[in-house]
Each structure stands twice: as structure tokens, then as C-alpha cells.
Scaffold this active site. Sequence first.
Site, PDB file in Angstrom:
ATOM      1  N   HIS A 241     -18.896   0.807   5.484  1.00  0.00           N
ATOM      2  CA  HIS A 241     -19.189  -0.080   4.387  1.00  0.00           C
ATOM      3  C   HIS A 241     -20.394  -1.091   4.875  1.00  0.00           C
ATOM      4  O   HIS A 241     -21.405  -1.445   3.903  1.00  0.00           O
ATOM      5  CB  HIS A 241     -18.119  -0.887   4.313  1.00  0.00           C
ATOM      6  CG  HIS A 241     -16.620  -0.471   3.945  1.00  0.00           C
ATOM      7  ND1 HIS A 241     -16.343   0.109   2.649  1.00  0.00           N
ATOM      8  CD2 HIS A 241     -15.703  -0.106   4.604  1.00  0.00           C
ATOM      9  CE1 HIS A 241     -15.151   0.787   2.944  1.00  0.00           C
ATOM     10  NE2 HIS A 241     -14.745   0.472   4.037  1.00  0.00           N
TER      11      HIS A 241
HETATM   12  C1  BDR Z   1     -14.922  -4.631   4.710  1.00  0.00           C
HETATM   13  O1  BDR Z   1     -13.523  -5.001   5.325  1.00  0.00           O
HETATM   14  C2  BDR Z   1     -13.496  -4.914   6.676  1.00  0.00           C
HETATM   15  O2  BDR Z   1     -12.444  -3.944   7.085  1.00  0.00           O
HETATM   16  C3  BDR Z   1     -15.029  -3.907   7.159  1.00  0.00           C
HETATM   17  O3  BDR Z   1     -15.469  -4.497   8.231  1.00  0.00           O
HETATM   18  C4  BDR Z   1     -15.783  -4.392   5.899  1.00  0.00           C
HETATM   19  O4  BDR Z   1     -16.354  -5.544   6.163  1.00  0.00           O
HETATM   20  C5  BDR Z   1     -14.638  -3.376   4.033  1.00  0.00           C
HETATM   21  O5  BDR Z   1     -13.692  -3.932   2.793  1.00  0.00           O
END
Ligand code: BDR
Length: 313
Positions: A241
Site C-alpha cells: 500500500h
Molecule cells: C495501511 O495500514 C497499514 O497496515 C499499512 O502500513 C498501510 O499504511 C493500509 O491500510
Amino acid sequence: SQRIIIDTDPGVDDAIALWLALASPELDVLGVTVVAGNVALKDTVRNACKIVALSGKTATPVFAGAPGPLVREQVYGKYAHIGAFNDELVPDTGLQPRAEHAVDFLVRTLRQAAEDNDPISLCVIGPMTNIALALGMHPDVARGIKQIVTMSCAFTALGHRVPWAEFNVYADPHAAEKVFNSGVPLIIMPLDMTFQALIGAEDIGALKQDGGLPGESVAALLNAFDRSDLSRFGREGGPVHDATTVAWLLQPGLFEGQPARVGVAVSGHTAGYTYADFWNKLATPANAVVMQTVDESGFFSLIRRVFSRYGDS
Ligand code: BDR
Ligand code: CA
């Protein structure tokens, strides 16, 4: 080069975002501000220090920020089982955070940027607590922010931490609300888009092979963290992400998006739920460009290309 501050809660995908930025001469990383999120603040800070140290850019300052959300009770992310990146996965180098609080650093640096008429881009890849505190206590800092590029929100995709919300918003919806209504232009990388780019064994192998110490650590982290959720994605591979925010700064043409008014529910059973008003039903001006598609192969070749600089040095 473009001046940025990265606000983060590492996090495997945060690590990839940071290493991408730190290896890119197009970006001048003025500081890394850290927040609690994926794991507790002491662990996100330690992880951030390890990441900066392994990049070789050891002069990049790391600042510890908010230990928990503004109002709601604390929740952690799904990386909890990796916790502090253990020393086998990511070696410790002893790099320490600065004494200054992350919010003080943000306020000081953004005010100066406003005064110099040289606003800074914020790359916000954790819960938005630090940014909301800076904007809430000193609204004038908004003038020092060129744009906020944030990995947050879920619109049509299902949330992964809870079905109705994306983690960064869920973990601090009040902070997200403050940021969304701040008047600062937002570039949003929502789950709907980040789920389209799944890293598979071949790219992980290439990073391990050519990416120097950061590449080896990324491979170890991604392999330790189960990334094959066939039931959800229908194919092997896992999302990265946060790396999309830095990729957008480097190569915006990889992404396509639409302007929209974005808002968030802060209370009730669906706190953290986000909406994007693409059809302007609310007759309210857009506060964001919401990215909807990513060129998956272009994105991973960018990551491979940038990481190979760590292998060359
Ligand atoms: C986001 O949540 C975290 O677990 C990840 O680092 C990312 O920023 C994804 O939803
Ligand atoms: Ca994150």
C-alpha cells in the site's frame, strides 16, 4: 528536487515507501515523523531508525510523535506479529531518533516553508494523528504544505482491518477528519487502488538480488509476512500500500484518479468509514484527487529500478 516529510508507522509497506524515497535524488526527505499504528510507538520508531540507517542516508532525522489516537481507543495493525522488525530480518545499527517531538518538528519546518514561500509535500502513510495535532494547534502550518499524499481510505473495496474501514483512518478517524477538512490539497491512495498492485515471488527475488541491504530486508519482511491471500485476491502476491505514495511523487503517470469530496464517519459503529462524492451529490468542492487505477507492472519496475541503486552503491 522536491522537498518532502514522511509521516509513518512502519510497517513493511512503510519500509518500502521510505526506502524508495531515500534512494531517489528527485526527493529531498527533510525528516521522518513517526506515529503509533501498525505497532506501538516505541516499535515504529525503532523500525523507522533501522530503515533510515540501512538506506545509508543516516543524516535524515527521525522524530517520535503521537503514541496513540486523538479520541478513540488504540488499535494496532495486522503487522503486530512482526512487531519491531527483528534483528534477523532487519539489522539494528543503533541509529537514534532526535529529541524534538515530531509535531514540533512539523510545525517548525512547515512554518518556515510558509515564510519562504516554498511549501513541502507530506507523505502520510500511517494514522494521521501527528498531522492533525500540528494543524489543530497551529492552523497556519497549512500554508507550508504543498499537498498531502496519503495512503488511506477504502471506498468500494472492503476494509481489511474491519469490513467498513481502511486501517489508517480506522485507527484515528478524528485525525483523518481534521486533515480532510484542512483545506490542504489531498492525493489519496485508497485500498481500492493499492489492492491492484500485488508483489509476487519474482519481484521479491529481484529486490533481494539487486537491492543491497534494503532489498534483502524487504524480501525477508515480505516473506515473513504472509502475502498469499488467494481467497481475497484470486492470485498470489501481496499489496504494498504505502509505497504507492512515493511512487506517485516519482512517476504520477502510473496512476489515474478523479477529484472528489472525501469525508469520514468519526463515531458510531462504522467509525472510520470513508466516502468519496464522485458525483458531487453534496454540492461541496472536492478536497482530494482519489486514485483509482495503477499500472501494476510499471509500478514494480519503478521499485526494482530504484532499489537497484542500493545494490550498486
Ligand atoms: C495501511 O495500514 C497499514 O497496515 C499499512 O502500513 C498501510 O499504511 C493500509 O491500510
Ligand atoms: Ca503504514
